[in-house]
Design an enzyme around this catalytic site. Structure first.
Site: not given
Length: 497
Positions: A15, A117, A154, A385, A409, A427
Site C-alpha cells: 500500500a 488498490d 505480464g 406534514h 435554539y 396547525s
C-alpha cells in the site's frame, strides 16, 4: 483442486503507491467504493484468511495512510496488524522484503502478497490460492486472469508440464516479436495479477539477492519465480474467471468502473437472498449494509454505512439512508436519513429529512417536508406534514398538526421540548423550548406555547380576530380583488386599519 481451508502464516498488503493519476490530495488507497476505502477492501479480504500475521507496507503520506489503515483494522477486528515502511529502493520486491522484515524471523509456511488498490478480490479466490499452493507443495503460486486484451500486462509463459516457467512483461514480448518475428508471447492472454502465495523460507533466501540492474532500477518481485525454479521449486498458478477481481484503481475512471462492478456484485448477492431490487442500475448498496428477505428497494435508493433494513420494508424511490435502522414492514420514500431508527410498520416521506438521533416508534409517521433531529417519537405518533422537530420527545399516538415546529435554539443553547401521549396540536403551533405539554392536551391553531401545558388542557393564544368590512374595495381600488369583492356585494367603507 483442493478445498479452500488452509490458513496462511502471513499476508502482506502493498500500500505504498502514490497514485498520481488520481490527481487528488487523498492517497489512492484511501479513495472509497462500496462503503470502504480501497485498502479497506484489501484488508477485509486478507483478514478473511485468518492469517497469523498481517502486514501493510506504506510510504506515500505515511502518517495519514498508517492511521487510516489502523482505523480500518480496528473496524474489521484485525488484531495482528503491523505497519512496515518502504524505503527509497523502488520495486515490489523491495516492498515485500520490508514487509517480510516486519514478521518473525523464524516464520514458516505460506506468505500471501496482495495489493491495497485491488478492491474486488474475493476471500474465496484468496482461499483457493492458499489451499492449492499448500496442497501441491508449490514454492510460488501465481494468481492469473485471462483477458481479451492483455496489453500492458505480464504474460504467463508455461513449460511443457504446464507449470509457470516465467512471466514476460508486455514490452519484452513486443521486443521479442519485433526482433524474431515470433509473436507467440504477444498472443498470450493469460496474465499475471501480481498476487502470489510464497513459501516464507523461499522469500527469505531470494529477496535480498534480487538485483536493481534493470531498465527501471527496481527490485522486481517476479524475479523470485525464476530463482525458485533454479532451486528446483515448483511454480504454479491459480486462475480467476472474474477478471475484475484483479483490476486495480489507478485513476478516477477505473475507480468508477470498479465501484459499479462492486455494486453489481453486492446487489446480486442480496437478490439471491430474497431482496427485490426494482432497478439495479440506479440502486447503490454498501458492502457494510445488512438486508433481510422480502425487502424492496425502489429506484434511486442509496444505502450506506451500517444501515440495516428488516423484513418486508420498502425503501425508495429516491431515498438515501446512512447508518440507519429500518424496521419490519416500514415504508420509506424520498427520504434522506442519517443515524436514524425507523420502527416497524412506520411510514416516512416523501421529501423527509431525518438527522442523527431521530427515533420513530412502531406504526409512527413522519410525512412530507419534515425535518427531525435528536427526537424520540412514540408508537403511533404522527408528524404528517411541513414541520421541524428537534431536541424533543413526543409521546405515543400524539398527532402533531401541519406546520408545527419546536423552537429549540435561543441563539446560544439548545433546549428540549417534551410532548406527552395522545396530544393533539393545531396547525402552526410553535413550542418555545424548554417546554412540556402533558398527556392528552390540545393546542389551538397558531398557538405559541411558551409555558408548560398541563395534561388535558387546551393551550391557545387569546387574540381576538378583527374584521374590517369593505377594506379591500376602499383601500385597494382597481385591483382584481376589489372587483371580485364588489361583484360579491361588498361596499367600500373607507374603514381604517
Amino acid at each position: 483442486m483442493s478445498q479452500p481451508s488452509a490458513r496462511p502464516s502471513a499476508v502482506i498488503v502493498l500500500a505504498a503507491g502514490q497514485g498520481t493519476r488520481m490527481k487528488s490530495t487523498t492517497p489512492k488507497i484511501m479513495h472509497a467504493i462500496g462503503g470502504r476505502s480501497l485498502v479497506g477492501h484489501a484488508l477485509a479480504a486478507a483478514w478473511s484468511l485468518a492469517p497469523e500475521h498481517l502486514v501493510a507496507v506504506v510510504r506515500h503520506e505515511r502518517a495519514r495512510v498508517a492511521e487510516h489503515i489502523e482505523t480500518v483494522a480496528a473496524q474489521l477486528g484485525i488484531d495482528a496488524l503491523a505497519i512496515a515502511d518502504q524505503d527509497d529502493v523502488p520495486g515490489t520486491g523491495r516492498a515485500v522484503e520490508l514487509g517480510l522484515a516486519a514478521l518473525p524471523a523464524d516464520l514458516e509456511g505460506t506468505v500471501v502478497v496482495t495489493y491495497g488498490d485491488v478492491p474486488l478480490l474475493t476471500p474465496e479466490t484468496l482461499a483457493r490460492l492458499v489451499a492449492d499452493h499448500e496442497a501441491d507443495g508449490n514454492a510460488v503460486t501465481v494468481l492469473t486472469a485471462t483477458l481479451e486484451d492483455a496489453t500492458g500486462y505480464g504474460r504467463i509463459v508455461r513449460d511443457a508440464e504446464g507449470l509457470v516457467e516465467r512471466i514476460m512483461e508486455h514490452k519484452d514480448a513486443l521486443a521479442h516479436a519485433e526482433s524474431t518475428g515470433d509473436d507467440s508471447f504477444v498472443a498470450i492472454r493469460e496474465v499475471n495479477s501480481g498476487i502470489y502465495a510464497f513459501d516464507a523460507a523461499l522469500l527469505r533466501r531470494t529477496l535480498p539477492a534480487i538485483s536493481t540492474d534493470n531498465v527501471q532500477g527496481e527490485k522486481y518481485l517476479t524475479d523470485v519465480l525464476g530463482m525458485a525454479r533454479d532451486e528446483g521449486g515448483r511454480v504454479a498458478s491459480v486462475g480467476t474467471q472474474d477478471v475484475w477481481e484483479v483490476e486495480g484503481a489507478n485513476d478516477r475512471r477505473q475507480l468508477s468502473d470498479l465501484g459499479r462492478r462492486l455494486n453489481e456484485r453486492v446487489l446480486r448477492h442480496w437478490m439471491k437472498e430474497g431482496v427485490t431490487v426494482v432497478d439495479p442500475s440506479s440502486t447503490w448498496v454498501d458492502v457494510t449494509v445488512t438486508l433481510s428477505s422480502d425487502v424492496t428497494l425502489k429506484p434511486g435508493t442509496q444505502l450506506h454505512g451500517a444501515t440495516s433494513v428488516a423484513t418486508g420494508a420498502v425503501v425508495g424511490p429516491d431515498s438515501t439512508l446512512t447508518d440507519t435502522q429500518v424496521g419490519e414492514r416500514a415504508v420509506v420514500k424520498r427520504t434522506d436519513a442519517t443515524e436514524a431508527v425507523i420502527g416497524a410498520d412506520a411510514s416516512i416521506g416523501p421529501f423527509t429529512y431525518l438527522r442523527p438521533g431521530t427515533v420513530l416508534g412502531e406504526e409512527g409517521r413522519i410525512g412530507a417536508f419534515y425535518e427531525t433531529k435528536k427526537v424520540t417519537i412514540g408508537r403511533g405518533a404522527k408528524l404528517s406534514h411541513l414541520g421541524y422537530a428537534g431536541d424533543a420527545e413526543i409521546g405515543e399516538y400524539t398527532n402533531i398538526g401541519c406546520g408545527n415546529i419546536t423552537a429549540n435554539y435561543d441563539g446560544v443553547n439548545k433546549h428540549r421540548t417534551v410532548i406527552g401521549a395522545h396530544v393533539r396540536t393545531g396547525s402552526n403551533t410553535v413550542f418555545t423550548a424548554p417546554v412540556t405539554v402533558g398527556d392528552g392536551a390540545y393546542t389551538g391553531a397558531g398557538a405559541v406555547v411558551r409555558e408548560d401545558v398541563p395534561a388535558g388542557a387546551l393551550a391557545l393564544n387569546a387574540v381576538s380576530q378583527r374584521t374590517l368590512e369593505g377594506w379591500v374595495p376602499a383601500k385597494r381600488p382597481g385591483t382584481s380583488s376589489a372587483e371580485a369583492a364588489r361583484a360579491a356585494g361588498a361596499e367600500g367603507s373607507g374603514a381604517q386599519g
